[in-house]
Write a protein that holds these residues in place. Structure first.
Motif, PDB file in Angstrom:
ATOM      1  N   ALA A 156      14.696 -14.809   5.225  1.00 55.62           N
ATOM      2  CA  ALA A 156      14.364 -13.911   4.110  1.00 55.62           C
ATOM      3  C   ALA A 156      13.221 -12.971   4.458  1.00 55.62           C
ATOM      4  O   ALA A 156      13.169 -11.846   3.975  1.00 55.62           O
ATOM      5  CB  ALA A 156      14.008 -14.731   2.873  1.00 55.62           C
ATOM      6  N   PHE A 183      18.872 -18.967   6.216  1.00 52.59           N
ATOM      7  CA  PHE A 183      18.736 -17.541   5.903  1.00 52.59           C
ATOM      8  C   PHE A 183      17.310 -17.064   6.135  1.00 52.59           C
ATOM      9  O   PHE A 183      16.364 -17.642   5.609  1.00 52.59           O
ATOM     10  CB  PHE A 183      19.147 -17.268   4.452  1.00 52.59           C
ATOM     11  N   PRO A 191      14.603  -3.370  -3.129  1.00 56.86           N
ATOM     12  CA  PRO A 191      15.781  -3.753  -3.905  1.00 56.86           C
ATOM     13  C   PRO A 191      15.848  -5.266  -4.110  1.00 56.86           C
ATOM     14  O   PRO A 191      15.126  -6.022  -3.459  1.00 56.86           O
ATOM     15  CB  PRO A 191      16.948  -3.271  -3.042  1.00 56.86           C
ATOM     16  N   TYR A 238      14.823 -19.877   5.045  1.00 61.02           N
ATOM     17  CA  TYR A 238      15.155 -20.932   4.081  1.00 61.02           C
ATOM     18  C   TYR A 238      15.965 -22.038   4.759  1.00 61.02           C
ATOM     19  O   TYR A 238      16.490 -21.858   5.864  1.00 61.02           O
ATOM     20  CB  TYR A 238      15.912 -20.340   2.880  1.00 61.02           C
TER      21      TYR A 238
HETATM   22  P1  ADP Z   1      13.525 -10.262  -4.219  1.00 62.97           P
HETATM   23  O1  ADP Z   1      12.408 -10.917  -4.956  1.00 62.97           O
HETATM   24  O2  ADP Z   1      13.068  -9.059  -3.439  1.00 62.97           O
HETATM   25  O3  ADP Z   1      14.689  -9.952  -5.091  1.00 62.97           O
HETATM   26  P2  ADP Z   1      13.834 -12.852  -2.965  1.00 62.97           P
HETATM   27  O4  ADP Z   1      12.559 -13.110  -2.262  1.00 62.97           O
HETATM   28  O5  ADP Z   1      14.079 -13.511  -4.263  1.00 62.97           O
HETATM   29  O6  ADP Z   1      14.038 -11.276  -3.088  1.00 62.97           O
HETATM   30  O7  ADP Z   1      15.039 -13.242  -2.007  1.00 62.97           O
HETATM   31  C1  ADP Z   1      15.113 -12.766  -0.655  1.00 62.97           C
HETATM   32  C2  ADP Z   1      16.379 -13.302  -0.027  1.00 62.97           C
HETATM   33  O8  ADP Z   1      16.259 -14.705   0.179  1.00 62.97           O
HETATM   34  C3  ADP Z   1      17.617 -13.095  -0.875  1.00 62.97           C
HETATM   35  O9  ADP Z   1      18.691 -12.780  -0.017  1.00 62.97           O
HETATM   36  C4  ADP Z   1      17.818 -14.452  -1.514  1.00 62.97           C
HETATM   37  O10 ADP Z   1      19.186 -14.672  -1.793  1.00 62.97           O
HETATM   38  C5  ADP Z   1      17.316 -15.396  -0.449  1.00 62.97           C
HETATM   39  N1  ADP Z   1      16.807 -16.654  -1.000  1.00 62.97           N
HETATM   40  C6  ADP Z   1      15.879 -16.791  -1.978  1.00 62.97           C
HETATM   41  N2  ADP Z   1      15.638 -18.083  -2.220  1.00 62.97           N
HETATM   42  C7  ADP Z   1      16.427 -18.794  -1.386  1.00 62.97           C
HETATM   43  C8  ADP Z   1      16.642 -20.182  -1.147  1.00 62.97           C
HETATM   44  N3  ADP Z   1      15.975 -21.102  -1.840  1.00 62.97           N
HETATM   45  N4  ADP Z   1      17.528 -20.530  -0.203  1.00 62.97           N
HETATM   46  C9  ADP Z   1      18.193 -19.597   0.495  1.00 62.97           C
HETATM   47  N5  ADP Z   1      18.034 -18.266   0.322  1.00 62.97           N
HETATM   48  C10 ADP Z   1      17.173 -17.866  -0.597  1.00 62.97           C
END
Ligand code: ADP
Ligand code: ADP
Length: 226
Positions: free
Chosen positions: A19, A17, A38, A13
């Motif tokens: 992901a 981060f 999770p 992202y």
């Molecule tokens: P899940 O669907 O398995 O709960 P996500 O795909 O929503 O996981 O998120 C994966 C990781 O990426 C998490 O740590 C989340 O906080 C982070 N994340 C999601 N969207 C964003 C974003 N737009 N910017 C930064 N980090 C993000």
């Protein structure tokens, strides 16, 4: 060809981060597949990339052999997605939401009307067809999202935590509905953080944690190792 093939998918992202680290898996036609992990594992990120709402950093996605980078419109016709958030207009009527969606896919109104009736009846929403979306309960909204994703009868249906926050009785009836759609030939992928849901519905599973696939196997062999 796989219904869905994901190869070396990575997502970082904008805030830096990471992901998704290096995600590869395939789902075969006709499968009922669970992506279990999770909160924060990366499930929604994968779905966002599949439907081109999230830009990937690296890797490739193909749907029934169609690469989503080279021909997203063709891939999109084969794909139905039920996101987690309710993203329809709250002031639109249930039937209009479905007709609008049919319009996105270029369906004649007559066909969109027939499909709306079919899925609203199967999802027990037919008597709500004239109701504004905002008046529906959470469970009804969820079923409306499923009906909307099915209106063009996709070959691959992806649901992001479809039964989150849904009571046990409704959850079971949604499960029966999804089993029926799968038995009719639609490949289904759902994300969940309940092993129980994966166990009772799915044949194959990938477990994701912190952006990595840590297990990819059949439900049967997974249960043997537990
Ligand atoms: P899940 O669907 O398995 O709960 P996500 O795909 O929503 O996981 O998120 C994966 C990781 O990426 C998490 O740590 C989340 O906080 C982070 N994340 C999601 N969207 C964003 C974003 N737009 N910017 C930064 N980090 C993000
Ligand atoms: P486009 O990118 O083709 O303009 P939008 O992103 O504007 O499509 O989506 C139009 C509507 O269809 C929105 O309500 C959106 O949530 C929904 N939608 C988008 N892609 C899908 C899909 N693959 N399956 C089901 N609904 C979808």
């Amino acid at each position: 060809t796989a219904a869905l093939s994901i190869q070396n998918l990575q997502k970082t992202y904008e805030n830096g981060f990471q992901a998704l680290k290096d995600i590869s898996f395939a789902v075969q036609p006709g499968d009922f597949f669970a992506l279990l992990g999770p909160n924060g594992a990366g499930k929604s990120t994968i779905i966002g990339i599949i439907c081109s709402l999230v830009r990937k950093t690296a890797g490739s996605v193909s749907i029934f052999g169609i690469d989503t980078d080279s021909n997203f419109p063709a891939a999109k016709r084969l794909l139905g997605v039920v996101p987690q958030e309710f993203n329809f207009s709250q002031f639109e009527k249930v039937s209009d939401i479905l007709m609008t969606q049919g319009g996105f896919y270029g369906m004649p109104r007559k066909l969109a009307g027939e499909r709306s009736e079919k899925y609203l009846k199967q999802l027990d929403l037919w008597d709500k067809r004239g109701t504004q979306a905002r008046m529906l309960s959470g469970g009804m909204k969820r079923r409306l999202m499923i009906a909307r994703a099915l209106i063009h009868e996709p070959k691959l249906l992806i649901l992001d935590e479809p039964t989150a926050g849904v009571d046990i009785e409704l959850r079971r009836s949604m499960w029966r509905f999804l089993e029926r759609i799968n038995a009719q030939g639609t490949t289904i992928i759902l994300t969940t953080h309940y092993l129980e849901e994966a166990e009772s519905l799915c044949r194959n599973i990938a477990i994701i944690d912190k952006g990595i696939i840590v297990e990819n196997t059949s439900i049967k062999s997974l249960l043997k190792t537990l």
